[in-house]
Design a protein around this motif. Structure first.
Motif, PDB file in Angstrom:
ATOM      1  N   ILE A  21       0.857  -1.304   0.036  1.00 52.23           N
ATOM      2  CA  ILE A  21       0.174   0.147  -0.203  1.00 52.23           C
ATOM      3  C   ILE A  21       0.878   1.332  -0.005  1.00 52.23           C
ATOM      4  CG2 ILE A  21      -1.811   1.335   1.377  1.00 52.23           C
ATOM      5  CD1 ILE A  21      -2.592  -1.512   2.441  1.00 52.23           C
ATOM      6  N   LYS A  38      -5.979  -2.548   1.005  1.00 50.20           N
ATOM      7  CA  LYS A  38      -6.821  -1.788   0.115  1.00 50.20           C
ATOM      8  C   LYS A  38      -7.774  -2.566  -0.692  1.00 50.20           C
ATOM      9  CE  LYS A  38      -6.583   1.627  -3.460  1.00 50.20           C
ATOM     10  NZ  LYS A  38      -5.693   2.618  -4.287  1.00 50.20           N
ATOM     11  N   HIS A  58     -13.428   2.274  -3.721  1.00 51.47           N
ATOM     12  CA  HIS A  58     -12.127   1.622  -3.071  1.00 51.47           C
ATOM     13  C   HIS A  58     -12.113   2.276  -1.504  1.00 51.47           C
ATOM     14  CE1 HIS A  58      -9.654   0.884  -7.103  1.00 51.47           C
ATOM     15  NE2 HIS A  58     -11.204   0.530  -7.230  1.00 51.47           N
ATOM     16  N   TYR A  60      -9.575   1.604   2.226  1.00 50.70           N
ATOM     17  CA  TYR A  60      -8.550   1.076   3.185  1.00 50.70           C
ATOM     18  C   TYR A  60      -9.176   0.467   4.366  1.00 50.70           C
ATOM     19  CZ  TYR A  60      -5.374   3.766   0.341  1.00 50.70           C
ATOM     20  OH  TYR A  60      -4.598   4.167  -0.711  1.00 50.70           O
TER      21      TYR A  60
END
Length: 76
Positions: A21, A38, A58, A60
Motif C-alpha cells: 500500500i 486496500k 475503493h 482501506y
C-alpha cells in the motif's frame, strides 16, 4: 464528493495489503497500527442531490479499525 451507500457492497476484492500500500505510513499515522488492506467492491450509492447509481468503490481497512477513506473510483 459526499455520498452514502445504499445496500451492501458486492464483489469485494483485496487490491493490496501490507507494504504493498502506497499510503501505509499515512494510514498508520492517522488511524493507527494495523494490518492494512486496500479493497474494492461494487455498490449502489446515493449522492447529496438524491440521484442513485452503481459505482466501484475503493477503501482501506484494518482489523479493529474498520473502513476508512472510502471513495468512488468509477461509475458503472
Amino acid at each position: 464528493m459526499e455520498f452514502c451507500i445504499v445496500g451492501e457492497i458486492a464483489s469485494v476484492e483485496t487490491i493490496a495489503e501490507g507494504s504493498g500500500i502506497r499510503e501505509l505510513a499515512l494510514l498508520r499515522q492517522r488511524y493507527g497500527v494495523g494490518y492494512w488492506r486496500k479493497k474494492k467492491g461494487i455498490a449502489t450509492v446515493r449522492l447529496l442531490d438524491g440521484t442513485t447509481a452503481r459505482a466501484e468503490l475503493h477503501w482501506y481497512e484494518a482489523h479493529g479499525i474498520g473502513k476508512v477513506k472510502l471513495k468512488i473510483k468509477e461509475w458503472l
